[in-house]
Scaffold this motif. Structure first.
Motif, PDB file in Angstrom:
ATOM      1  N   THR A  30      73.889  46.487  39.063  1.00 51.00           N
ATOM      2  CA  THR A  30      73.145  46.856  37.859  1.00 51.00           C
ATOM      3  C   THR A  30      72.796  45.620  37.046  1.00 51.00           C
ATOM      4  N   GLU A  85      68.532  56.008  38.785  1.00 50.32           N
ATOM      5  CA  GLU A  85      67.756  54.838  39.159  1.00 50.32           C
ATOM      6  C   GLU A  85      67.267  55.016  40.590  1.00 50.32           C
ATOM      7  N   CYS A 149      70.768  55.500  44.437  1.00 55.40           N
ATOM      8  CA  CYS A 149      71.120  55.466  43.013  1.00 55.40           C
ATOM      9  C   CYS A 149      72.608  55.160  42.927  1.00 55.40           C
ATOM     10  N   ILE A 151      74.247  54.678  39.867  1.00 52.95           N
ATOM     11  CA  ILE A 151      74.790  55.014  38.546  1.00 52.95           C
ATOM     12  C   ILE A 151      75.985  55.939  38.721  1.00 52.95           C
ATOM     13  N   VAL A 160      74.314  53.740  29.832  1.00 51.14           N
ATOM     14  CA  VAL A 160      73.687  53.162  31.033  1.00 51.14           C
ATOM     15  C   VAL A 160      72.466  52.348  30.647  1.00 51.14           C
TER      16      VAL A 160
END
Length: 197
Positions: A30, A85, A149, A151, A160
């Motif tokens: 990230t 994402e 993704c 997350i 986030v």
């Protein structure tokens, strides 16, 4: 941005070491994405036309089987509770296993398919359109891509998005700390996209 009610009922029982390892990998990715700048598909070829991929809990919908290079890719998040994402990682040309075979790999072997930065990264808060945070919204190199993704499940969407913005604003800040469960990838948020020239 909305302040949705968090649902914490989907927590995963995991060892502290495993949770820390997953979280560390997620934070590093990230941060890298922010500093630098997905489970189903359709059979049609959207050559050159804009493709909008829908992010939901926990899937990528509307992913065509094939697009051409430089096809604009956008994303919209239909979840009312989770940020999502879309990270696009190009697979090596020598990788011939199917998506089903890849998703059956142990986490460390699957994770080895995501070295370095993704070719494209789009982040989206709940119930909003995504914003490109890495790349220009297209995939320039032909090949097979995995959309994923990372997350954490149940992570606060505002946390986030703030963490991604902060990591991009201060490259020396290190990986952001984001609380939550297993990454959305572990819940099945992965898809394949082939890019042709």
């Amino acid at each position: 941005m909305r302040n949705p009610t968090q649902h914490r009922g989907r927590s995963h029982v995991r060892s502290t070491k495993s949770r820390r390892s997953t979280r560390t990998a997620l934070y590093a990715l990230t941060a890298f994405v922010a500093i630098a700048g997905a489970a189903c598909g359709d059979d049609d070829d959207d050559a050159g036309q804009e493709v909008t991929i829908t992010l939901s809990d926990y899937a990528f919908d509307g992913v065509p089987a094939t697009v051409t290079t430089d096809t604009p890719i956008t994303a919209t998040n239909e979840s009312t509770q989770e940020a999502h994402e879309l990270l696009a990682f190009r697979l090596p040309d020598t990788e011939t296993r199917s998506l089903t075979e890849l998703t059956a790999l142990p986490p460390d072997q699957l994770g080895a398919l995501f070295p370095g930065a993704p070719a494209l990264a789009i982040a989206a808060p709940p119930d909003e359109d995504g914003e490109v945070v890495l790349g220009d919204g297209t995939l320039h190199e032909p090949g097979r891509y995995l959309l994923v993704c990372f997350i954490p499940t149940g992570a606060d969407p505002e946390e986030v998005m703030s963490a991604m913005e902060a990591a991009g604003a201060d490259p020396n800040a290190g990986p952001p700390e984001i609380d939550g469960g297993a990454p959305h990838l572990a819940a099945g948020m992965i898809a394949e996209l082939v890019v042709s020239s």
